[in-house]
Design an enzyme around this catalytic site. Structure first.
Site, short mmCIF file in Angstrom:
data_model
loop_
_atom_site.label_atom_id
_atom_site.label_comp_id
_atom_site.label_asym_id
_atom_site.label_seq_id
_atom_site.Cartn_x
_atom_site.Cartn_y
_atom_site.Cartn_z
CG HIS A 100 -77.22 -9.50 -17.52
ND1 HIS A 100 -76.14 -9.22 -18.31
CD2 HIS A 100 -78.14 -8.54 -17.78
CE1 HIS A 100 -76.38 -8.13 -19.03
NE2 HIS A 100 -77.59 -7.70 -18.73
NE ARG A 101 -77.36 -8.32 -21.98
CZ ARG A 101 -76.43 -7.59 -22.55
NH1 ARG A 101 -75.67 -8.11 -23.50
NH2 ARG A 101 -76.24 -6.33 -22.21
CD GLU A 136 -82.11 -8.79 -18.12
OE1 GLU A 136 -82.38 -7.65 -18.50
OE2 GLU A 136 -81.25 -9.52 -18.70
CG ASP A 144 -82.49 -7.64 -22.77
OD1 ASP A 144 -82.57 -6.68 -21.99
OD2 ASP A 144 -81.55 -8.47 -22.75
CG HIS A 149 -78.89 -6.46 -24.94
ND1 HIS A 149 -78.05 -5.57 -25.59
CD2 HIS A 149 -79.16 -5.90 -23.73
CE1 HIS A 149 -77.81 -4.54 -24.80
NE2 HIS A 149 -78.47 -4.71 -23.66
CD GLU A 151 -83.64 -3.99 -20.34
OE1 GLU A 151 -82.75 -4.75 -19.90
OE2 GLU A 151 -83.40 -2.90 -20.91
CE LYS A 167 -82.12 -3.83 -23.79
NZ LYS A 167 -81.37 -3.09 -22.74
CG ASP A 218 -72.98 -11.36 -17.54
OD1 ASP A 218 -74.17 -11.05 -17.66
OD2 ASP A 218 -72.04 -10.67 -18.01
#
Ligand code: G3P
Ligand code: CA
Length: 291
Positions: free
Chosen positions: A44-45, A71, A73, A86, A154, A156, A278
């Site tokens: 995540h990120r 992943e 954004d 993000h 993603e 965003k 994460d």
């Protein structure tokens, strides 16, 4: 058209750093995760517990931990370049107020790429990351495409960035052979909380898996399943019955943001397809323990 696989991500407090070494025997270009793991493990990120979110350092740790997918954004700079951040504003994760003290707006889309590149996106997380820049999508593709991990991007707040779907696709397509190769190995997808944006992306690139972030009502599931590939909800919305409804509509589900072991076990028991975390290394530890 729909191709299967994918996706997910979070924020962590105190988790030990335990990088998973990539075996020397693994050939470049193979999927990153160990062979026995069928669950999609998503950084995540980037592996954002260990490095500042949405930076090349966080992506690098995700790759080192063998995440299936990284992943991030994406938004557009003022001059239309896809960049990775993000928040829709720059204040939380950069020193924008220090570098541009006279600017009234701190929205990402009000800054050119040249301006964004002047910002420090690492110091807020730790002094050792001072000088880390906001990456462009192109920089991420260049970093990830030579690894065994893939990308789930993603879109965003796309309502703030008209044309972002085409701009994102154009970056992917600017690398000859990349899109086909990544899709064939299940290493490229997009997702958004804005489901209309996903419909747009599906029109631009029907072969790219699209994910609907959030909770699609069960009564609408079949209709979305006509063109979408994933429903990717918050962990608190997930029950075994909800997962079954997603699967019955021909879609997969990757759940965010899952950082603690009891929740990982609960979701795996519910038969989710992927965990967005994460701490990808902790997900792999849990998967190993369940073998
Ligand atoms: O991948 C899903 C997750 O990233 C959605 O939430 O706010 O972290 O972008 P957020
Ligand atoms: Ca995200």
């Amino acid at each position: 058209m729909r191709i299967r696989h994918l996706v997910g991500a979070g924020a962590v407090a105190a988790v030990g750093l335990s990088l998973v070494a990539v075996p020397a025997s693994a050939a470049p270009g193979e999927p990153g995760q160990p062979e026995h793991v069928s669950t999609t493990v998503i950084a995540h990120r980037g592996a954002s517990a260990y490095a500042p979110e949405n930076t090349l350092s966080a992506f690098r740790v995700g790759i080192e931990q063998r995440a299936t997918l990284i992943e991030s954004d994406v938004q557009l700079s003022k001059d239309g370049v896809p960049v990775l951040l993000h928040d829709t504003t720059l204040t939380r994760t950069t020193n924008v107020e220090e570098v541009f003290p006279d600017r009234a707006s701190h929205f990402v889309g009000d800054y050119t790429l040249d301006e964004l590149k002047q910002l420090d996106a690492g110091s807020w997380f730790g002094e050792e990351f001072a000088g880390e820049q906001i990456p462009t999508l192109a920089e991420m593709v260049e970093q990830v495409r030579g690894s065994r991990s893939g990308i789930i991007m993603e879109l965003k707040s796309p309502e703030l960035h008209p044309g972002v779907e085409q701009a994102v696709y154009d970056v992917f397509a600017s690398y000859p052979g990349y899109v086909n190769s990544a899709l064939n190995s299940g290493r490229l997808s997009v997702q958004s909380f804005d489901w209309e944006s996903m419909e747009t992306y599906n029109e631009i690139s029907p072969e790219t898996p699209t994910g609907l972030l959030g909770t699609v009502p069960v009564e609408s599931m079949a209709a979305y399943g006509e063109w979408a590939d994933e429903v990717n909800p918050n962990k608190n919305a997930v029950t075994p019955e909800y997962v079954e409804a997603i699967h019955d509509a021909g879609m997969k589900t990757n759940v965010y943001t899952v950082n603690d072991e009891p929740t990982m076990h609960r979701l795996l028991d519910a038969d989710v397809d992927g965990l967005i975390s994460d701490v990808p290394d902790v997900v792999f530890d849990v998967l190993q323990a369940r073998k």
